[in-house]
Design a protein around this motif. Structure first.
Motif, PDB file in Angstrom:
ATOM      1  N   ALA A 117       0.829  -1.209   0.000  1.00 31.36           N
ATOM      2  CA  ALA A 117       0.000   0.000   0.000  1.00 31.36           C
ATOM      3  C   ALA A 117       0.860   1.254   0.000  1.00 31.36           C
ATOM      4  O   ALA A 117       0.590   2.215  -0.728  1.00 31.36           O
ATOM      5  N   THR A 118       1.892   1.261   0.814  1.00 30.58           N
ATOM      6  CA  THR A 118       2.787   2.415   0.875  1.00 30.58           C
ATOM      7  C   THR A 118       3.490   2.625  -0.460  1.00 30.58           C
ATOM      8  O   THR A 118       3.617   3.750  -0.952  1.00 30.58           O
ATOM      9  N   PHE A 119       3.920   1.532  -1.075  1.00 30.38           N
ATOM     10  CA  PHE A 119       4.602   1.614  -2.363  1.00 30.38           C
ATOM     11  C   PHE A 119       3.661   2.169  -3.431  1.00 30.38           C
ATOM     12  O   PHE A 119       4.043   3.009  -4.247  1.00 30.38           O
ATOM     13  N   HIS A 120       2.402   1.719  -3.420  1.00 26.41           N
ATOM     14  CA  HIS A 120       1.435   2.214  -4.393  1.00 26.41           C
ATOM     15  C   HIS A 120       1.170   3.704  -4.209  1.00 26.41           C
ATOM     16  O   HIS A 120       0.993   4.445  -5.186  1.00 26.41           O
ATOM     17  N   GLU A 121       1.126   4.164  -2.963  1.00 28.28           N
ATOM     18  CA  GLU A 121       0.930   5.582  -2.700  1.00 28.28           C
ATOM     19  C   GLU A 121       2.084   6.392  -3.277  1.00 28.28           C
ATOM     20  O   GLU A 121       1.890   7.458  -3.857  1.00 28.28           O
ATOM     21  N   GLN A 122       3.297   5.871  -3.138  1.00 28.18           N
ATOM     22  CA  GLN A 122       4.457   6.592  -3.675  1.00 28.18           C
ATOM     23  C   GLN A 122       4.442   6.590  -5.201  1.00 28.18           C
ATOM     24  O   GLN A 122       4.773   7.591  -5.832  1.00 28.18           O
ATOM     25  N   GLN A 123       4.054   5.466  -5.791  1.00 24.29           N
ATOM     26  CA  GLN A 123       3.959   5.414  -7.249  1.00 24.29           C
ATOM     27  C   GLN A 123       2.914   6.399  -7.750  1.00 24.29           C
ATOM     28  O   GLN A 123       3.122   7.095  -8.738  1.00 24.29           O
ATOM     29  N   LYS A 124       1.787   6.457  -7.036  1.00 28.76           N
ATOM     30  CA  LYS A 124       0.719   7.379  -7.413  1.00 28.76           C
ATOM     31  C   LYS A 124       1.208   8.814  -7.341  1.00 28.76           C
ATOM     32  O   LYS A 124       0.962   9.634  -8.230  1.00 28.76           O
ATOM     33  N   GLY A 125       1.936   9.155  -6.249  1.00 27.65           N
ATOM     34  CA  GLY A 125       2.444  10.508  -6.090  1.00 27.65           C
ATOM     35  C   GLY A 125       3.465  10.870  -7.136  1.00 27.65           C
ATOM     36  O   GLY A 125       3.597  12.024  -7.544  1.00 27.65           O
ATOM     37  N   ALA A 126       4.205   9.854  -7.610  1.00 25.00           N
ATOM     38  CA  ALA A 126       5.238  10.105  -8.624  1.00 25.00           C
ATOM     39  C   ALA A 126       4.700   9.963 -10.038  1.00 25.00           C
ATOM     40  O   ALA A 126       5.435  10.106 -11.009  1.00 25.00           O
ATOM     41  N   GLY A 127       3.399   9.657 -10.142  1.00 22.11           N
ATOM     42  CA  GLY A 127       2.798   9.511 -11.458  1.00 22.11           C
ATOM     43  C   GLY A 127       3.096   8.187 -12.120  1.00 22.11           C
ATOM     44  O   GLY A 127       2.866   8.002 -13.311  1.00 22.11           O
ATOM     45  N   GLY A 128       3.604   7.214 -11.343  1.00 22.67           N
ATOM     46  CA  GLY A 128       3.932   5.919 -11.911  1.00 22.67           C
ATOM     47  C   GLY A 128       2.727   4.998 -11.976  1.00 22.67           C
ATOM     48  O   GLY A 128       1.705   5.224 -11.333  1.00 22.67           O
TER      49      GLY A 128
END
Length: 569
Positions: free
Chosen positions: A73-84
């Motif tokens: 979940a944390t990784f997905h949040e970071q990907q979302k924030g980075a536009g990944g």
């Protein structure tokens, strides 16, 4: 901080411990499932019911479904924030969790868990977590106050529906205001003033937010009721008279969320104060005479001697008393640069009441944690275990891996040459803008601005403006990187300087008049300016590789089992 840097090198995503990790947001696909071989079934990835089910083991160390889910979940949040793009490949994240467990086992074999600073950090975390969980239990039933939220939300989203006219002559403005006070309709008077060219402005009421008004105009308008009019206000270009037709409120989810957060935060603070006061009343007796008599600034017996004073300044039922010596140590902890200066400047005694209050609060909440059996809760035990793993992981990395991690100057320079574009400064613009529904209205506004009309005045007195919540681009005096702006706008801004105006169009269509408040041209950074950042980046990359290599060696001497085969919707 050093441990966290080490963890980042291994995990790529921040690995949060205990209560913090539970705050990680789940991916949008909340129905993701984990396919396991032991048990041989499909389980919901984010279900509390199955949170403790193992997805892997490292010797006797268990990696649970909850721990893997929170990392994903944390990784997905970071990907979302980075536009990944969202990835469902759990294996790299599970491998990192396994590597961490391997290094923790190595730390225990090296008896790093017996190091005083590690034991002290864990003990402090335990106390902090116990108090935090007491607070959470006390405040868990609370909800935001609905009336308070609604009032705060309306205050934040209120728009004034105003009519305004601008007079060049102060005498004309006062004569106009006198007619309004005499009972003549503002709209009728404004129409006549506009027709006679004595005033400029707009025929009709427009909704305006506080940030769109000149500060001195808002200061006059904010206290008015519907149907009231300001006295003449001196502004650039003349004297404005503003009439409030009424109010309206725009939809703003962020403003409502803030109102709810602020209300809940206030209610929680009040409830905790009441709870603490009740505990103090039941369990605490402060020796006020002794407290008032204590002089931590006196030459005799002296501050150091008072650390050995065993007199009880506060008795807590069933617990050790707080002594003068305890209070002295607490006061010293609050002055980071030593006591000599504060004592000489007579700044210590004024802190003794607050220092005692803080100490009493800590003791009372630990006492409550004991009464509530919080130390036996799964939440507490998992949080402490996670924190301890973080400490041990950091210790073994710091002692056995980091000393061998190097960054060569040649590698740093080569990286700079290969990624030079990353280290250049793009152009920056601080912009404000007006959005119109027609090209004709936008061009008319541009001409008025170029002839000297005040921007905020025009915002409040222009026809054809698109409501703020309907605008595709929000230009409210914010600073933007050229990389963050639409290509059409970047092209329109070519060659601009501070104070310039530009027109541009986006699909919709919407027509914008943009005012350049500030402009910073692009600039390339020299190697010397970015060397430290490059070295840090390469060090973290090399550290991550070194940790993986170290963990790979440890896998050969430990039993690792994985029970998850895939994750899917």
């Amino acid at each position: 901080m050093k441990n966290r840097i080490i963890l980042l090198a291994l995990l790529t995503v921040p690995f949060t411990a205990g209560a913090e990790s539970s705050a990680a947001k789940k991916p949008a696909s909340g129905e993701m499932s984990a396919y396991l071989t032991k048990p041989d079934r499909k389980l919901p990835l984010f279900s509390e019911r199955y949170a403790s089910v193992p997805v892997a083991t490292v010797d006797r160390e268990v990696i649970s479904l909850r721990q893997l889910g929170e990392t994903i979940a944390t990784f997905h949040e970071q990907q979302k924030g980075a536009g990944g793009a969202k990835s469902t490949d759990f294996r790299p994240m599970l491998d990192r969790l396994i590597d961490m467990r391997l290094l923790v086992l190595e730390a225990r074999d090296m008896e790093l868990d017996k190091i005083p600073q590690v034991r002290s950090a864990i003990a402090a975390y335990k106390d902090s977590q116990l108090r935090s969980l007491v607070e959470r239990r006390v405040t868990a039933p609370l909800k935001p106050d609905a009336m308070e939220v609604e009032q705060a939300y309306r205050d934040a989203t209120r728009q004034w529906k105003i009519r305004s006219v601008l007079f060049v002559s102060q005498a004309d403005a006062h004569a106009f205001y006198g007619d309004v006070k005499a009972g003549k309709p503002f709209a009728q008077l404004a129409k006549a003033a506009l027709a006679s060219k004595k005033a400029s402005g707009q025929d009709g009421a427009q909704p305006v937010s506080p940030k769109d008004m000149l500060p001195k105009v808002f200061a006059s308008v904010r206290t008015l009721q519907a149907g009231e009019t300001t006295e003449p206000i001196q502004v650039d270009g003349g004297f404005a008279v503003v009439h409030v037709d009424g109010f309206q409120y725009h939809d703003d989810p962020a403003a409502r969320a803030k109102a709810e957060y602020d209300s809940l935060d206030r209610r929680q603070a009040v409830e905790l104060q009441k709870y603490r006061a009740d505990l103090e009343k039941r369990y605490v007796k402060v020796d006020l005479d002794l407290l008032h008599a204590l002089d931590f600034e006196a030459a005799k017996p002296g501050f150091e001697a008072m650390k050995k004073d065993g007199r009880a300044v506060a008795a807590i039922e069933g617990e050790k008393p707080i002594t003068v010596g305890d209070l002295t140590v607490e006061l010293e902890a609050g002055f980071f640069h030593g006591m000599e200066g504060p004592i000489k400047e007579k700044r210590v005694n004024s802190h003794k009441d607050e220092a005692l209050r803080v100490m009493v609060t800590r003791r009372l909440f630990l006492k409550e944690a004991k009464r509530l059996g919080i130390a036996n809760s799964v939440e507490y035990r998992e949080a402490v275990a996670e924190f301890e793993r973080g400490q041990l992981f950091g210790q073994v990395a710091e002692k056995a891996i980091i000393p061998d991690v190097k960054v060569m100057e040649a590698d740093s320079k080569a990286y700079y040459e290969k990624h030079k574009a990353e280290f250049g400064y793009p152009a920056f613009y601080r912009l404000e803008g007006l959005a119109f529904s027609s090209s004709k209205a936008a061009q008319a506004a541009l001409k008025r601005l170029q002839s000297g009309t005040d921007f905020k005045w025009l915002r409040a007195n222009s026809d054809g403006l698109i409501p703020q919540d309907k605008q595709q681009i929000q230009l409210e005096g914010t600073t933007f990187s050229a990389k963050a702006l639409p290509p059409e706008l970047v092209a329109a801004l070519a060659g601009v300087g501070r104070g310039d105006y530009r027109l541009f169009e986006v699909s919709g269509p919407q027509y914008y008049v943009v005012h350049v408040l500030e402009q910073t041209p692009p600039k390339e950074e020299p190697y010397t300016a970015v060397r430290e950042a490059i070295v840090k980046r390469l060090f973290n990359e090399n550290l991550g590789k070194a940790i993986k290599e170290y963990a790979a060696k440890l896998r050969k001497t430990h039993h690792v089992e994985v029970f998850i085969t895939r994750i899917g919707a």
